[in-house]
Design a protein around this motif. Structure first.
Motif, PDB file in Angstrom:
ATOM      1  N   LEU A  77       0.808  -1.208   0.000  1.00 49.29           N
ATOM      2  CA  LEU A  77       0.000   0.000   0.000  1.00 49.29           C
ATOM      3  C   LEU A  77       0.852   1.275   0.000  1.00 49.29           C
ATOM      4  O   LEU A  77       0.590   2.208  -0.755  1.00 49.29           O
ATOM      5  N   ASP A  78       1.898   1.315   0.800  1.00 44.46           N
ATOM      6  CA  ASP A  78       2.709   2.523   0.897  1.00 44.46           C
ATOM      7  C   ASP A  78       3.564   2.773  -0.343  1.00 44.46           C
ATOM      8  O   ASP A  78       4.193   3.816  -0.478  1.00 44.46           O
ATOM      9  N   GLN A  79       3.571   1.829  -1.290  1.00 44.74           N
ATOM     10  CA  GLN A  79       4.355   1.973  -2.510  1.00 44.74           C
ATOM     11  C   GLN A  79       3.514   2.417  -3.708  1.00 44.74           C
ATOM     12  O   GLN A  79       4.068   2.661  -4.782  1.00 44.74           O
ATOM     13  N   LEU A  80       2.203   2.537  -3.548  1.00 43.30           N
ATOM     14  CA  LEU A  80       1.331   2.834  -4.680  1.00 43.30           C
ATOM     15  C   LEU A  80       1.607   4.182  -5.337  1.00 43.30           C
ATOM     16  O   LEU A  80       1.359   4.346  -6.524  1.00 43.30           O
ATOM     17  N   ASP A  81       2.112   5.135  -4.597  1.00 40.95           N
ATOM     18  CA  ASP A  81       2.374   6.445  -5.181  1.00 40.95           C
ATOM     19  C   ASP A  81       3.833   6.643  -5.571  1.00 40.95           C
ATOM     20  O   ASP A  81       4.263   7.748  -5.874  1.00 40.95           O
ATOM     21  N   GLN A  82       4.597   5.563  -5.592  1.00 38.67           N
ATOM     22  CA  GLN A  82       6.005   5.643  -5.974  1.00 38.67           C
ATOM     23  C   GLN A  82       6.206   5.193  -7.421  1.00 38.67           C
ATOM     24  O   GLN A  82       5.422   4.418  -7.956  1.00 38.67           O
ATOM     25  N   GLN A  83       7.273   5.682  -8.030  1.00 34.42           N
ATOM     26  CA  GLN A  83       7.591   5.293  -9.397  1.00 34.42           C
ATOM     27  C   GLN A  83       8.014   3.826  -9.433  1.00 34.42           C
ATOM     28  O   GLN A  83       8.710   3.345  -8.551  1.00 34.42           O
ATOM     29  N   LEU A  84       7.573   3.121 -10.477  1.00 37.63           N
ATOM     30  CA  LEU A  84       7.966   1.726 -10.652  1.00 37.63           C
ATOM     31  C   LEU A  84       9.373   1.653 -11.231  1.00 37.63           C
ATOM     32  O   LEU A  84       9.787   2.514 -11.990  1.00 37.63           O
ATOM     33  N   ASN A  85      10.079   0.577 -10.879  1.00 36.30           N
ATOM     34  CA  ASN A  85      11.388   0.372 -11.494  1.00 36.30           C
ATOM     35  C   ASN A  85      11.212  -0.486 -12.750  1.00 36.30           C
ATOM     36  O   ASN A  85      10.118  -0.974 -13.047  1.00 36.30           O
ATOM     37  N   LEU A  86      12.289  -0.670 -13.486  1.00 38.87           N
ATOM     38  CA  LEU A  86      12.226  -1.390 -14.759  1.00 38.87           C
ATOM     39  C   LEU A  86      11.743  -2.831 -14.578  1.00 38.87           C
ATOM     40  O   LEU A  86      10.934  -3.316 -15.377  1.00 38.87           O
ATOM     41  N   ASP A  87      12.203  -3.522 -13.542  1.00 36.17           N
ATOM     42  CA  ASP A  87      11.763  -4.900 -13.305  1.00 36.17           C
ATOM     43  C   ASP A  87      10.258  -4.959 -13.045  1.00 36.17           C
ATOM     44  O   ASP A  87       9.564  -5.848 -13.546  1.00 36.17           O
TER      45      ASP A  87
END
Length: 112
Positions: A77-87
């Motif tokens: 949940l706390d990662q939903l507003d973060q940019q995704l990495n290539l993997d």
């Protein structure tokens, strides 16, 4: 939002057919997949409508739906507003071929 490319195509055709049935030209209707436009008399009122809807959003449920689609993607949940990495982007691309992730990867536009 439809869970697969095939269901999105069915939805698109259905909406275009209904528009024609009510006397409009299907090409006059634009279908935006994956966005929610907010229209009001002013930008301030549109922002207020958006904020009211955001306040009703159940992010736990949204994360659950997200994980149903992208089963191999480990995200919380706390990662939903973060940019995704290539993997992560590659995992999303493999899970659903109609996603923006796939388009970014194939166009070489992602520099994660």
């Amino acid at each position: 939002m439809q869970p697969s490319a095939e269901e999105a195509k069915v939805f698109y055709r259905d909406v275009k057919e209904r528009v024609a049935k009510y006397g409009r030209k299907p090409d006059e209707l634009k279908v935006f997949q994956g966005i929610t436009p907010f229209a009001a008399d002013t930008a301030v009122k549109a922002e207020e409508i958006k904020n009211n809807l955001d306040a009703l959003t159940d992010y736990g449920y949204a994360l659950q739906r997200f994980k149903q689609i992208f089963k191999k993607l480990d995200i919380e949940l706390d990662q939903l507003d973060q940019q995704l990495n290539l993997d992560q982007l590659k995992i999303m691309s493999e899970a659903e071929q109609s996603t923006t992730a796939n388009k970014l990867l194939s166009a070489g536009l992602f520099r994660g």
